[in-house]
Design a protein around this motif. Sequence first.
Motif, PDB file in Angstrom:
ATOM      1  N   ASP A   1     141.359 -24.844  52.133  1.00  0.00           N
ATOM      2  CA  ASP A   1     141.969 -24.584  50.828  1.00  0.00           C
ATOM      3  C   ASP A   1     140.953 -23.936  49.885  1.00  0.00           C
ATOM      4  O   ASP A   1     139.880 -24.510  49.639  1.00  0.00           O
ATOM      5  N   ILE A   2     141.290 -22.764  49.367  1.00  0.00           N
ATOM      6  CA  ILE A   2     140.399 -22.086  48.429  1.00  0.00           C
ATOM      7  C   ILE A   2     140.124 -22.947  47.205  1.00  0.00           C
ATOM      8  O   ILE A   2     139.015 -22.941  46.665  1.00  0.00           O
ATOM      9  N   ARG A   3     141.112 -23.724  46.778  1.00  0.00           N
ATOM     10  CA  ARG A   3     140.952 -24.551  45.580  1.00  0.00           C
ATOM     11  C   ARG A   3     140.035 -25.747  45.831  1.00  0.00           C
ATOM     12  O   ARG A   3     139.578 -26.381  44.883  1.00  0.00           O
ATOM     13  N   LYS A   4     139.775 -26.040  47.103  1.00  0.00           N
ATOM     14  CA  LYS A   4     138.836 -27.102  47.461  1.00  0.00           C
ATOM     15  C   LYS A   4     137.542 -26.520  48.034  1.00  0.00           C
ATOM     16  O   LYS A   4     136.793 -27.208  48.721  1.00  0.00           O
ATOM     17  N   GLY A   5     137.309 -25.240  47.739  1.00  0.00           N
ATOM     18  CA  GLY A   5     136.076 -24.615  48.170  1.00  0.00           C
ATOM     19  C   GLY A   5     135.986 -24.384  49.664  1.00  0.00           C
ATOM     20  O   GLY A   5     134.882 -24.248  50.210  1.00  0.00           O
ATOM     21  N   PHE A   6     137.127 -24.316  50.356  1.00  0.00           N
ATOM     22  CA  PHE A   6     137.163 -24.092  51.806  1.00  0.00           C
ATOM     23  C   PHE A   6     136.338 -25.136  52.568  1.00  0.00           C
ATOM     24  O   PHE A   6     135.777 -24.854  53.620  1.00  0.00           O
ATOM     25  N   GLN A   7     136.250 -26.337  52.024  1.00  0.00           N
ATOM     26  CA  GLN A   7     135.434 -27.363  52.663  1.00  0.00           C
ATOM     27  C   GLN A   7     135.983 -27.705  54.046  1.00  0.00           C
ATOM     28  O   GLN A   7     137.183 -27.574  54.319  1.00  0.00           O
ATOM     29  N   VAL A   8     135.092 -28.132  54.930  1.00  0.00           N
ATOM     30  CA  VAL A   8     135.478 -28.495  56.289  1.00  0.00           C
ATOM     31  C   VAL A   8     136.442 -29.677  56.222  1.00  0.00           C
ATOM     32  O   VAL A   8     136.138 -30.693  55.597  1.00  0.00           O
ATOM     33  N   PRO A   9     137.613 -29.574  56.851  1.00  0.00           N
ATOM     34  CA  PRO A   9     138.595 -30.654  56.775  1.00  0.00           C
ATOM     35  C   PRO A   9     138.170 -31.871  57.584  1.00  0.00           C
ATOM     36  O   PRO A   9     137.233 -31.788  58.403  1.00  0.00           O
ATOM     37  N   PRO A  10     138.832 -33.012  57.401  1.00  0.00           N
ATOM     38  CA  PRO A  10     138.497 -34.208  58.186  1.00  0.00           C
ATOM     39  C   PRO A  10     138.587 -33.926  59.681  1.00  0.00           C
ATOM     40  O   PRO A  10     139.399 -33.108  60.132  1.00  0.00           O
ATOM     41  N   ILE A  11     137.774 -34.609  60.451  1.00  0.00           N
ATOM     42  CA  ILE A  11     137.692 -34.370  61.891  1.00  0.00           C
ATOM     43  C   ILE A  11     139.031 -34.630  62.574  1.00  0.00           C
ATOM     44  O   ILE A  11     139.322 -34.058  63.638  1.00  0.00           O
ATOM     45  N   GLU A  12     139.876 -35.453  61.956  1.00  0.00           N
ATOM     46  CA  GLU A  12     141.199 -35.726  62.530  1.00  0.00           C
ATOM     47  C   GLU A  12     142.048 -34.450  62.659  1.00  0.00           C
ATOM     48  O   GLU A  12     142.903 -34.352  63.552  1.00  0.00           O
ATOM     49  N   GLU A  13     141.792 -33.488  61.773  1.00  0.00           N
ATOM     50  CA  GLU A  13     142.545 -32.238  61.849  1.00  0.00           C
ATOM     51  C   GLU A  13     142.194 -31.458  63.112  1.00  0.00           C
ATOM     52  O   GLU A  13     143.047 -30.765  63.683  1.00  0.00           O
ATOM     53  N   PHE A  14     140.937 -31.545  63.533  1.00  0.00           N
ATOM     54  CA  PHE A  14     140.543 -30.898  64.787  1.00  0.00           C
ATOM     55  C   PHE A  14     141.216 -31.608  65.966  1.00  0.00           C
ATOM     56  O   PHE A  14     141.702 -30.955  66.902  1.00  0.00           O
ATOM     57  N   GLU A  15     141.249 -32.923  65.906  1.00  0.00           N
ATOM     58  CA  GLU A  15     141.896 -33.697  66.974  1.00  0.00           C
ATOM     59  C   GLU A  15     143.375 -33.314  67.110  1.00  0.00           C
ATOM     60  O   GLU A  15     143.885 -33.148  68.220  1.00  0.00           O
ATOM     61  N   LYS A  16     144.041 -33.160  65.979  1.00  0.00           N
ATOM     62  CA  LYS A  16     145.471 -32.819  66.009  1.00  0.00           C
ATOM     63  C   LYS A  16     145.725 -31.453  66.642  1.00  0.00           C
ATOM     64  O   LYS A  16     146.792 -31.203  67.208  1.00  0.00           O
ATOM     65  N   ALA A  17     144.753 -30.543  66.506  1.00  0.00           N
ATOM     66  CA  ALA A  17     144.942 -29.170  66.988  1.00  0.00           C
ATOM     67  C   ALA A  17     144.737 -29.033  68.495  1.00  0.00           C
ATOM     68  O   ALA A  17     145.088 -28.004  69.080  1.00  0.00           O
ATOM     69  N   ILE A  18     144.173 -30.050  69.134  1.00  0.00           N
ATOM     70  CA  ILE A  18     143.847 -29.964  70.553  1.00  0.00           C
ATOM     71  C   ILE A  18     145.099 -30.146  71.409  1.00  0.00           C
ATOM     72  O   ILE A  18     145.901 -31.052  71.184  1.00  0.00           O
ATOM     73  N   THR A  19     145.266 -29.248  72.376  1.00  0.00           N
ATOM     74  CA  THR A  19     146.344 -29.343  73.356  1.00  0.00           C
ATOM     75  C   THR A  19     145.726 -29.273  74.749  1.00  0.00           C
ATOM     76  O   THR A  19     144.500 -29.144  74.891  1.00  0.00           O
ATOM     77  N   ASP A  20     146.573 -29.293  75.768  1.00  0.00           N
ATOM     78  CA  ASP A  20     146.041 -29.208  77.127  1.00  0.00           C
ATOM     79  C   ASP A  20     145.542 -27.808  77.469  1.00  0.00           C
ATOM     80  O   ASP A  20     144.960 -27.589  78.534  1.00  0.00           O
ATOM     81  N   ARG A  21     145.748 -26.863  76.547  1.00  0.00           N
ATOM     82  CA  ARG A  21     145.237 -25.506  76.772  1.00  0.00           C
ATOM     83  C   ARG A  21     143.959 -25.209  75.977  1.00  0.00           C
ATOM     84  O   ARG A  21     143.396 -24.120  76.074  1.00  0.00           O
ATOM     85  N   THR A  22     143.515 -26.171  75.178  1.00  0.00           N
ATOM     86  CA  THR A  22     142.317 -25.955  74.354  1.00  0.00           C
ATOM     87  C   THR A  22     141.074 -25.942  75.224  1.00  0.00           C
ATOM     88  O   THR A  22     140.850 -26.849  76.026  1.00  0.00           O
ATOM     89  N   ARG A  23     140.255 -24.910  75.056  1.00  0.00           N
ATOM     90  CA  ARG A  23     139.028 -24.781  75.841  1.00  0.00           C
ATOM     91  C   ARG A  23     137.773 -24.843  74.978  1.00  0.00           C
ATOM     92  O   ARG A  23     136.694 -25.141  75.487  1.00  0.00           O
ATOM     93  N   ALA A  24     137.898 -24.508  73.682  1.00  0.00           N
ATOM     94  CA  ALA A  24     136.685 -24.421  72.868  1.00  0.00           C
ATOM     95  C   ALA A  24     137.017 -24.561  71.392  1.00  0.00           C
ATOM     96  O   ALA A  24     138.158 -24.368  70.956  1.00  0.00           O
ATOM     97  N   ILE A  25     135.977 -24.929  70.647  1.00  0.00           N
ATOM     98  CA  ILE A  25     135.992 -24.863  69.187  1.00  0.00           C
ATOM     99  C   ILE A  25     134.978 -23.791  68.800  1.00  0.00           C
ATOM    100  O   ILE A  25     133.838 -23.801  69.280  1.00  0.00           O
ATOM    101  N   LEU A  26     135.391 -22.860  67.946  1.00  0.00           N
ATOM    102  CA  LEU A  26     134.526 -21.774  67.508  1.00  0.00           C
ATOM    103  C   LEU A  26     134.254 -21.932  66.020  1.00  0.00           C
ATOM    104  O   LEU A  26     135.187 -21.947  65.210  1.00  0.00           O
ATOM    105  N   VAL A  27     132.978 -22.066  65.659  1.00  0.00           N
ATOM    106  CA  VAL A  27     132.605 -22.206  64.254  1.00  0.00           C
ATOM    107  C   VAL A  27     131.615 -21.114  63.872  1.00  0.00           C
ATOM    108  O   VAL A  27     130.876 -20.608  64.710  1.00  0.00           O
ATOM    109  N   CYS A  28     131.631 -20.769  62.608  1.00  0.00           N
ATOM    110  CA  CYS A  28     130.646 -19.841  62.037  1.00  0.00           C
ATOM    111  C   CYS A  28     129.934 -20.603  60.933  1.00  0.00           C
ATOM    112  O   CYS A  28     130.553 -21.004  59.945  1.00  0.00           O
ATOM    113  N   ASN A  29     128.647 -20.840  61.102  1.00  0.00           N
ATOM    114  CA  ASN A  29     127.912 -21.741  60.209  1.00  0.00           C
ATOM    115  C   ASN A  29     126.539 -21.183  59.853  1.00  0.00           C
ATOM    116  O   ASN A  29     125.662 -21.159  60.706  1.00  0.00           O
TER     117      ASN A  29
END
Length: 400
Positions: free
Chosen positions: A144-172
Amino acid sequence: MANISTKAVQMPASAIRKLVPLADAAKKQGVKVYHLNIGQPDIKSPDCALDAIRNNGLKHVSYSNSAGLIELREGLVNKYYKKIGIDIEVPELLVTVAGSEGVNLSLEITCNPGDEVIVLEPFYTNYNTFAFMNGITLKAIPTDIRKGFQVPPIEEFEKAITDRTRAILVCNPGNPCGTLYSKENMLALGEVARKHDLFLISDEVYREFCYTDEPHFSAMNIPDLDQNVILVDSVSKRYNLCGARVGCLVSHNKEFMAAALKFAQARLCPPVIGQIAAIGALDTPQEYFDAVREEYIRRRDFMITRLNQIEGVFTPMPNGAFYTIAELPVDNTESFAKWMLEEFRVNNETTMITPAASFYKTPGKGLNHARISYVLEVPEMVKALDILEAGLKAYPGRTI
């Protein structure tokens, strides 16, 4: 007439570069264009890098090893990575054609067509291009731009995982919005990658550009994740050598590195002159990095303050890299950016920005967002942002 491939037709154009012909046309008419659209710093490259090119003594430019010149690989391992606390050996590093090839190879090697890779949205637009080229789906987690694009809670990453997920890509730190992942963020991502046996691809080309007191924490330093982490790096931003087109892939995973070498052999070798510049750049003194960082903080502070003074504009404070995403009072930033280049002038000058919709995966997101780079000196930014403000007031598609 013979037809080109469906893939070629559907290949997305670069949001960063597709408006360049309009800028070139304006310049041909004698218009001065202030470039706030691209990550091309105006800061001088280190003398040691330039001297390495001038004084190379080559009689001819030969191929290097497909993995890169051994002098560069050893130099990166011993003169750079060990200094910043990343302990690797030479076989765990392969020189790439900039960080871009590093990201593309990472996706090619870790994923099959139809697989998914998790990213935070907005993300570097070329990730979408590389995913398309390899038949991969990016699974975007919104910020969210209004929240400074802060990294969301780790639970959001968990929710996005499916049986086709192979990687997480971050730019840091992040391109396009300057998001900086804390040590706690990275350790939490490491836990998710470990739990689901995912690759963690960490694009760290802006490592030197962190503006908090907390030091940058590399994915390579996440405990007990050696076989899952892939580091993408580049000399482009660190040493202001964008045109050298030299980067590297780093991983403790031997199977991944062996595969990367096979792909590297297919393109023969990275640019040799660029590698020579990179070897010279390894002798860059710390004072150079300190001065550059302070200059970017000065530019950032000015730009963010000035943008938020413009009626209808909002942008948060980025903590890294040299970009910000700004919300503009327009119906569509791509139309606005084109209009600025084609029609709007102040004393025969105009300003170029990057429309941000293609930095989003979610349809309809980012239509009134722009990526704006603080890569000009403050006096030049003053003029560029004054013109931007005047353009926003005059634009027919203004929304307020």
